[in-house]
Design an enzyme around this catalytic site. Structure first.
Site, PDB file in Angstrom:
ATOM      1  N   GLU A  14       0.873  -1.178   0.000  1.00 16.97           N
ATOM      2  CA  GLU A  14       0.000   0.000   0.000  1.00 16.97           C
ATOM      3  C   GLU A  14       0.905   1.222   0.000  1.00 16.97           C
ATOM      4  O   GLU A  14       1.638   1.465   0.958  1.00 16.97           O
ATOM      5  CB  GLU A  14      -0.916  -0.042   1.226  1.00 16.97           C
ATOM      6  N   SER A  15       0.866   1.985  -1.088  1.00 20.94           N
ATOM      7  CA  SER A  15       1.875   3.034  -1.299  1.00 20.94           C
ATOM      8  C   SER A  15       1.852   4.108  -0.211  1.00 20.94           C
ATOM      9  O   SER A  15       2.904   4.599   0.199  1.00 20.94           O
ATOM     10  CB  SER A  15       1.707   3.671  -2.679  1.00 20.94           C
ATOM     11  N   CYS A  52       4.295  -2.138  -8.670  1.00 22.51           N
ATOM     12  CA  CYS A  52       2.989  -1.689  -8.174  1.00 22.51           C
ATOM     13  C   CYS A  52       3.140  -0.484  -7.239  1.00 22.51           C
ATOM     14  O   CYS A  52       3.420   0.614  -7.703  1.00 22.51           O
ATOM     15  CB  CYS A  52       2.236  -2.856  -7.540  1.00 22.51           C
ATOM     16  N   ARG A  67      -2.832   6.235  -8.940  1.00 24.14           N
ATOM     17  CA  ARG A  67      -2.996   5.120  -8.001  1.00 24.14           C
ATOM     18  C   ARG A  67      -4.264   4.316  -8.328  1.00 24.14           C
ATOM     19  O   ARG A  67      -5.266   4.886  -8.741  1.00 24.14           O
ATOM     20  CB  ARG A  67      -3.114   5.640  -6.560  1.00 24.14           C
ATOM     21  N   ILE A  92      -2.779  -6.040  -9.388  1.00 20.30           N
ATOM     22  CA  ILE A  92      -3.591  -6.014  -8.168  1.00 20.30           C
ATOM     23  C   ILE A  92      -3.702  -4.561  -7.700  1.00 20.30           C
ATOM     24  O   ILE A  92      -2.717  -3.983  -7.264  1.00 20.30           O
ATOM     25  CB  ILE A  92      -2.962  -6.876  -7.047  1.00 20.30           C
ATOM     26  N   ARG A  93      -4.880  -3.964  -7.819  1.00 24.32           N
ATOM     27  CA  ARG A  93      -5.062  -2.543  -7.487  1.00 24.32           C
ATOM     28  C   ARG A  93      -3.916  -1.720  -8.096  1.00 24.32           C
ATOM     29  O   ARG A  93      -3.326  -0.859  -7.454  1.00 24.32           O
ATOM     30  CB  ARG A  93      -5.115  -2.343  -5.966  1.00 24.32           C
ATOM     31  N   HIS A 151       2.983  -7.254 -10.881  1.00 23.54           N
ATOM     32  CA  HIS A 151       3.780  -8.030  -9.926  1.00 23.54           C
ATOM     33  C   HIS A 151       4.393  -9.241 -10.633  1.00 23.54           C
ATOM     34  O   HIS A 151       3.783 -10.306 -10.663  1.00 23.54           O
ATOM     35  CB  HIS A 151       2.889  -8.560  -8.793  1.00 23.54           C
ATOM     36  N   GLU A 176       6.825 -10.952  -9.499  1.00 21.51           N
ATOM     37  CA  GLU A 176       7.290 -11.870  -8.455  1.00 21.51           C
ATOM     38  C   GLU A 176       6.231 -12.897  -8.070  1.00 21.51           C
ATOM     39  O   GLU A 176       6.531 -13.891  -7.410  1.00 21.51           O
ATOM     40  CB  GLU A 176       7.743 -11.084  -7.212  1.00 21.51           C
TER      41      GLU A 176
END
Length: 197
Positions: A51-52, A82, A111, A140-141, A176, A178
Protein backbone atom coordinates in the site's frame (compact mmCIF):
# COMPACT_ATOMS: atom_id res chain seq x y z
CA UNK A 1 35.60 -9.42 -5.69
CA UNK A 2 32.46 -11.38 -6.50
CA UNK A 3 30.48 -10.47 -9.60
CA UNK A 4 27.30 -11.47 -7.74
CA UNK A 5 25.36 -8.33 -6.83
CA UNK A 6 23.79 -7.87 -3.40
CA UNK A 7 20.20 -6.73 -3.89
CA UNK A 8 17.93 -5.69 -1.06
CA UNK A 9 14.15 -5.70 -0.89
CA UNK A 10 12.60 -2.83 1.05
CA UNK A 11 10.93 -4.76 3.86
CA UNK A 12 8.57 -2.23 5.38
CA UNK A 13 5.44 -3.79 3.90
CA UNK A 14 4.36 -5.89 0.93
CA UNK A 15 5.42 -9.11 -0.81
CA UNK A 16 9.05 -9.13 0.30
CA UNK A 17 9.63 -12.90 0.39
CA UNK A 18 8.47 -13.44 -3.20
CA UNK A 19 10.93 -10.81 -4.48
CA UNK A 20 13.78 -12.33 -2.46
CA UNK A 21 13.05 -15.72 -4.07
CA UNK A 22 12.79 -14.26 -7.61
CA UNK A 23 16.05 -12.31 -7.22
CA UNK A 24 17.89 -15.35 -5.85
CA UNK A 25 16.70 -17.37 -8.85
CA UNK A 26 18.25 -14.65 -11.05
CA UNK A 27 21.65 -15.17 -9.35
CA UNK A 28 21.67 -12.29 -6.87
CA UNK A 29 22.53 -12.35 -3.19
CA UNK A 30 19.47 -11.00 -1.38
CA UNK A 31 18.52 -9.46 1.93
CA UNK A 32 15.62 -7.55 3.44
CA UNK A 33 16.28 -3.84 4.03
CA UNK A 34 14.55 -1.88 6.81
CA UNK A 35 17.17 0.57 8.07
CA UNK A 36 19.57 3.08 6.48
CA UNK A 37 22.63 1.03 7.50
CA UNK A 38 21.20 -2.00 5.65
CA UNK A 39 20.51 0.17 2.59
CA UNK A 40 24.18 1.25 2.60
CA UNK A 41 25.27 -2.41 2.18
CA UNK A 42 23.34 -3.26 -1.02
CA UNK A 43 24.19 -2.71 -4.70
CA UNK A 44 20.54 -2.38 -5.74
CA UNK A 45 17.05 -2.34 -4.21
CA UNK A 46 13.57 -3.61 -5.02
CA UNK A 47 10.59 -1.64 -3.69
CA UNK A 48 7.75 -4.18 -3.60
CA UNK A 49 4.02 -3.88 -4.00
CA UNK A 50 1.89 -3.14 -0.97
CA UNK A 51 0.00 0.00 0.00
CA UNK A 52 1.87 3.03 -1.30
CA UNK A 53 0.58 5.49 1.33
CA UNK A 54 1.52 3.14 4.19
CA UNK A 55 4.93 2.41 2.66
CA UNK A 56 5.63 6.13 2.24
CA UNK A 57 4.74 6.84 5.89
CA UNK A 58 6.77 3.85 7.15
CA UNK A 59 9.78 4.95 5.08
CA UNK A 60 9.64 8.34 6.79
CA UNK A 61 9.09 6.73 10.22
CA UNK A 62 12.05 4.35 9.80
CA UNK A 63 14.32 7.19 8.62
CA UNK A 64 14.56 5.63 5.17
CA UNK A 65 13.04 8.29 2.89
CA UNK A 66 16.04 10.64 2.63
CA UNK A 67 18.67 7.85 2.40
CA UNK A 68 16.57 6.26 -0.37
CA UNK A 69 16.37 9.53 -2.29
CA UNK A 70 20.12 10.05 -1.90
CA UNK A 71 20.99 6.56 -3.16
CA UNK A 72 18.63 6.88 -6.15
CA UNK A 73 20.11 10.28 -7.04
CA UNK A 74 23.60 8.76 -6.71
CA UNK A 75 22.71 6.13 -9.32
CA UNK A 76 21.83 3.03 -7.27
CA UNK A 77 19.65 0.73 -9.41
CA UNK A 78 16.10 0.44 -8.06
CA UNK A 79 13.14 -1.62 -9.28
CA UNK A 80 9.62 -0.78 -8.07
CA UNK A 81 6.57 -3.00 -8.60
CA UNK A 82 2.99 -1.69 -8.17
CA UNK A 83 3.21 0.47 -5.02
CA UNK A 84 6.96 0.59 -5.67
CA UNK A 85 6.23 2.20 -9.04
CA UNK A 86 4.19 4.89 -7.25
CA UNK A 87 7.07 5.56 -4.83
CA UNK A 88 9.51 5.97 -7.76
CA UNK A 89 7.33 8.53 -9.55
CA UNK A 90 8.19 12.22 -9.47
CA UNK A 91 4.46 12.97 -9.18
CA UNK A 92 1.28 11.15 -8.11
CA UNK A 93 -1.91 12.34 -9.77
CA UNK A 94 -4.11 11.73 -6.71
CA UNK A 95 -1.85 11.45 -3.64
CA UNK A 96 -3.22 10.65 -0.22
CA UNK A 97 -2.60 13.22 2.48
CA UNK A 98 1.03 13.14 3.58
CA UNK A 99 2.07 10.73 0.83
CA UNK A 100 5.65 11.29 -0.34
CA UNK A 101 7.66 9.70 -3.13
CA UNK A 102 11.29 8.74 -3.49
CA UNK A 103 11.32 9.85 -7.13
CA UNK A 104 13.76 8.66 -9.77
CA UNK A 105 11.52 8.41 -12.83
CA UNK A 106 10.10 11.47 -14.55
CA UNK A 107 6.52 10.19 -14.68
CA UNK A 108 3.07 10.94 -13.32
CA UNK A 109 1.20 7.90 -11.96
CA UNK A 110 -2.43 7.29 -11.09
CA UNK A 111 -3.00 5.12 -8.00
CA UNK A 112 -5.37 2.10 -8.23
CA UNK A 113 -5.99 3.01 -11.88
CA UNK A 114 -6.91 -0.53 -12.96
CA UNK A 115 -9.59 -0.81 -10.27
CA UNK A 116 -10.15 -2.24 -6.83
CA UNK A 117 -8.85 -5.51 -5.33
CA UNK A 118 -11.74 -7.55 -6.77
CA UNK A 119 -10.88 -6.27 -10.25
CA UNK A 120 -7.38 -7.78 -10.12
CA UNK A 121 -6.33 -9.70 -13.24
CA UNK A 122 -3.44 -11.39 -15.05
CA UNK A 123 -2.30 -10.45 -18.53
CA UNK A 124 0.50 -11.25 -20.95
CA UNK A 125 2.63 -8.11 -21.37
CA UNK A 126 5.22 -7.53 -24.11
CA UNK A 127 8.20 -5.83 -22.44
CA UNK A 128 10.89 -4.17 -24.57
CA UNK A 129 14.28 -5.72 -23.81
CA UNK A 130 12.84 -9.02 -22.54
CA UNK A 131 13.21 -11.92 -24.95
CA UNK A 132 11.24 -15.15 -25.03
CA UNK A 133 7.72 -13.79 -25.48
CA UNK A 134 5.39 -11.82 -23.21
CA UNK A 135 5.84 -11.57 -19.44
CA UNK A 136 2.93 -12.76 -17.29
CA UNK A 137 1.82 -9.72 -15.29
CA UNK A 138 -0.35 -9.85 -12.19
CA UNK A 139 -2.26 -6.58 -11.72
CA UNK A 140 -3.59 -6.01 -8.17
CA UNK A 141 -5.06 -2.54 -7.49
CA UNK A 142 -2.39 -1.53 -9.96
CA UNK A 143 -1.38 1.99 -10.95
CA UNK A 144 -0.74 3.08 -14.47
CA UNK A 145 1.49 5.84 -15.81
CA UNK A 146 -0.41 8.88 -17.08
CA UNK A 147 2.61 10.49 -18.74
CA UNK A 148 6.40 10.37 -18.86
CA UNK A 149 9.05 13.05 -19.30
CA UNK A 150 11.78 13.08 -21.92
CA UNK A 151 14.22 11.05 -19.79
CA UNK A 152 11.88 8.10 -19.20
CA UNK A 153 11.55 5.18 -21.62
CA UNK A 154 8.20 3.35 -21.89
CA UNK A 155 8.99 -0.36 -22.11
CA UNK A 156 5.47 -1.86 -21.87
CA UNK A 157 1.83 -0.93 -22.32
CA UNK A 158 -1.40 -2.80 -21.59
CA UNK A 159 -4.85 -1.77 -22.76
CA UNK A 160 -3.49 1.53 -24.06
CA UNK A 161 -1.90 2.43 -20.71
CA UNK A 162 1.80 2.60 -19.76
CA UNK A 163 2.62 -0.23 -17.32
CA UNK A 164 6.45 -0.39 -17.37
CA UNK A 165 9.02 2.40 -17.50
CA UNK A 166 12.78 2.68 -17.24
CA UNK A 167 14.91 5.75 -16.66
CA UNK A 168 18.64 5.13 -16.35
CA UNK A 169 19.14 2.75 -13.42
CA UNK A 170 15.51 2.94 -12.26
CA UNK A 171 12.90 0.42 -13.43
CA UNK A 172 9.19 0.27 -12.55
CA UNK A 173 6.22 -1.97 -13.42
CA UNK A 174 2.53 -1.65 -12.57
CA UNK A 175 2.33 -5.41 -12.27
CA UNK A 176 3.78 -8.03 -9.93
CA UNK A 177 6.21 -10.35 -11.78
CA UNK A 178 7.29 -11.87 -8.46
CA UNK A 179 3.89 -13.60 -8.12
CA UNK A 180 4.51 -15.74 -11.21
CA UNK A 181 7.18 -18.33 -11.90
CA UNK A 182 8.61 -16.05 -14.60
CA UNK A 183 11.68 -14.27 -13.26
CA UNK A 184 12.80 -12.48 -16.44
CA UNK A 185 11.97 -8.99 -15.07
CA UNK A 186 14.13 -9.76 -12.03
CA UNK A 187 16.89 -11.08 -14.29
CA UNK A 188 16.77 -7.80 -16.25
CA UNK A 189 17.10 -5.87 -13.00
CA UNK A 190 19.97 -8.05 -11.76
CA UNK A 191 21.77 -7.33 -15.07
CA UNK A 192 21.18 -3.59 -14.51
CA UNK A 193 22.74 -3.84 -11.04
CA UNK A 194 25.66 -5.92 -12.33
CA UNK A 195 26.35 -3.30 -15.02
CA UNK A 196 26.97 -0.54 -12.43
CA UNK A 197 28.41 -2.64 -9.60
Amino acid sequence: MSDTPVIGVLALQGDVREHLIALASADALTRPVRRPEELAEVDGLVIPGGESTTMSKLAVLFGMMEPLRERVRAGMPVYGTCAGMILLAEKILDPRSGQETVGGIDMIVRRNAFGRQNESFEAAVEVAGIGGGPVEGVFIRAPWVESVGAGAEVIAEHGGHIVAVRQGNVLATSFHPELTGDHRMHALFVDMVRAVK
